[in-house]
Design a protein around this motif. Structure first.
Motif, short mmCIF file in Angstrom:
data_model
loop_
_atom_site.label_atom_id
_atom_site.label_comp_id
_atom_site.label_asym_id
_atom_site.label_seq_id
_atom_site.Cartn_x
_atom_site.Cartn_y
_atom_site.Cartn_z
N ALA A 40 28.24 38.37 40.34
CA ALA A 40 28.05 37.20 41.20
C ALA A 40 29.16 36.18 40.96
O ALA A 40 29.68 35.57 41.91
N GLY A 41 29.55 35.99 39.71
CA GLY A 41 30.66 35.09 39.41
C GLY A 41 31.95 35.53 40.08
O GLY A 41 32.70 34.70 40.60
N GLN A 42 32.19 36.82 40.08
CA GLN A 42 33.37 37.36 40.75
C GLN A 42 33.30 37.13 42.26
O GLN A 42 34.29 36.78 42.90
N LEU A 43 32.11 37.36 42.84
CA LEU A 43 31.95 37.23 44.29
C LEU A 43 32.16 35.79 44.77
O LEU A 43 32.55 35.57 45.92
N ARG A 44 31.90 34.83 43.92
CA ARG A 44 32.09 33.42 44.30
C ARG A 44 33.57 33.05 44.41
O ARG A 44 33.91 32.03 45.02
N ASP A 45 34.44 33.87 43.84
CA ASP A 45 35.89 33.64 43.92
C ASP A 45 36.34 33.79 45.37
O ASP A 45 35.98 34.75 46.05
N ASP A 46 37.15 32.84 45.85
CA ASP A 46 37.63 32.87 47.24
C ASP A 46 38.46 34.11 47.54
O ASP A 46 38.57 34.51 48.70
N ARG A 47 39.05 34.72 46.52
CA ARG A 47 39.90 35.90 46.75
C ARG A 47 39.11 37.18 46.95
O ARG A 47 39.67 38.19 47.35
N VAL A 48 37.82 37.16 46.64
CA VAL A 48 36.96 38.34 46.83
C VAL A 48 36.33 38.24 48.20
O VAL A 48 35.72 37.23 48.56
N ASN A 49 36.51 39.30 48.99
CA ASN A 49 35.97 39.34 50.34
C ASN A 49 34.73 40.22 50.40
O ASN A 49 34.52 41.09 49.55
N VAL A 50 33.94 39.98 51.44
CA VAL A 50 32.74 40.77 51.70
C VAL A 50 32.84 41.29 53.13
O VAL A 50 33.13 40.52 54.05
N ALA A 51 32.63 42.58 53.30
CA ALA A 51 32.59 43.18 54.63
C ALA A 51 31.17 43.65 54.90
O ALA A 51 30.49 44.16 54.01
N GLY A 68 20.43 49.70 57.61
CA GLY A 68 21.48 50.65 57.94
C GLY A 68 22.89 50.12 57.76
O GLY A 68 23.85 50.88 57.82
N ASP A 69 23.05 48.82 57.52
CA ASP A 69 24.38 48.24 57.32
C ASP A 69 24.94 48.62 55.96
O ASP A 69 24.19 48.87 55.01
N GLU A 70 26.26 48.64 55.88
CA GLU A 70 26.96 48.80 54.62
C GLU A 70 27.66 47.49 54.31
O GLU A 70 28.35 46.94 55.17
N VAL A 71 27.48 47.00 53.10
CA VAL A 71 28.14 45.78 52.64
C VAL A 71 29.13 46.21 51.56
O VAL A 71 28.74 46.78 50.55
N ALA A 72 30.42 45.97 51.82
CA ALA A 72 31.46 46.33 50.86
C ALA A 72 31.97 45.07 50.17
O ALA A 72 32.24 44.07 50.82
N LEU A 73 32.05 45.14 48.86
CA LEU A 73 32.55 44.03 48.05
C LEU A 73 34.00 44.34 47.71
O LEU A 73 34.30 45.31 47.01
N LEU A 74 34.91 43.52 48.24
CA LEU A 74 36.34 43.79 48.20
C LEU A 74 37.07 42.84 47.26
O LEU A 74 37.32 41.68 47.60
N PRO A 75 37.42 43.32 46.07
CA PRO A 75 38.16 42.47 45.12
C PRO A 75 39.57 42.22 45.63
O PRO A 75 40.06 42.93 46.52
N PRO A 76 40.25 41.22 45.07
CA PRO A 76 41.63 40.96 45.50
C PRO A 76 42.52 42.17 45.22
O PRO A 76 42.31 42.88 44.23
N VAL A 77 43.47 42.38 46.09
CA VAL A 77 44.41 43.48 45.92
C VAL A 77 45.55 43.01 45.05
O VAL A 77 46.05 41.91 45.23
N SER A 78 45.91 43.83 44.09
CA SER A 78 47.05 43.49 43.24
C SER A 78 48.02 44.65 43.25
O SER A 78 47.67 45.76 43.61
N GLY A 79 49.20 44.38 42.89
CA GLY A 79 50.20 45.44 42.85
C GLY A 79 51.59 44.85 42.81
O GLY A 79 51.77 43.64 42.84
N GLY A 80 52.56 45.73 42.78
CA GLY A 80 53.92 45.25 42.68
C GLY A 80 54.78 45.66 43.80
O GLY A 80 54.46 46.11 44.82
#
Length: 80
Positions: A40-51, A68-80
């Protein structure tokens, strides 16, 4: 009557499962309660999206997942 919550990336590691079935309907407050305090703490971060049902929500606090819905919890994307 269920909603599938899908944990992606590091949220999957925190949840220790790829997905979880929960009773419908599912709103923001119920989502936070069912994932536990650490996620829940992670989800409150503005960078985490919910679909929901394949669409990223512009305001995740307006989540209103139905049977029947799917809720996806999308963490921020990182990479180089």
């Amino acid at each position: 009557m269920a909603v599938t919550v899908v944990f992606l990336g590091p949220l999957r590691d925190l949840a220790r499962e790829p997905e979880r079935q929960v009773d419908a309907p599912l709103d923001w407050e119920r989502l936070l309660a069912m994932v536990g305090p650490e996620i829940a703490g992670q989800l409150r971060d503005d960078r985490v999206n919910v679909a929901c049902a394949g669409r990223v929500l512009s305001d995740k606090m307006q989540l209103n997942a139905q049977d029947g819905d799917e809720v996806a919890l999308l963490p921020p994307v990182s990479g180089g």
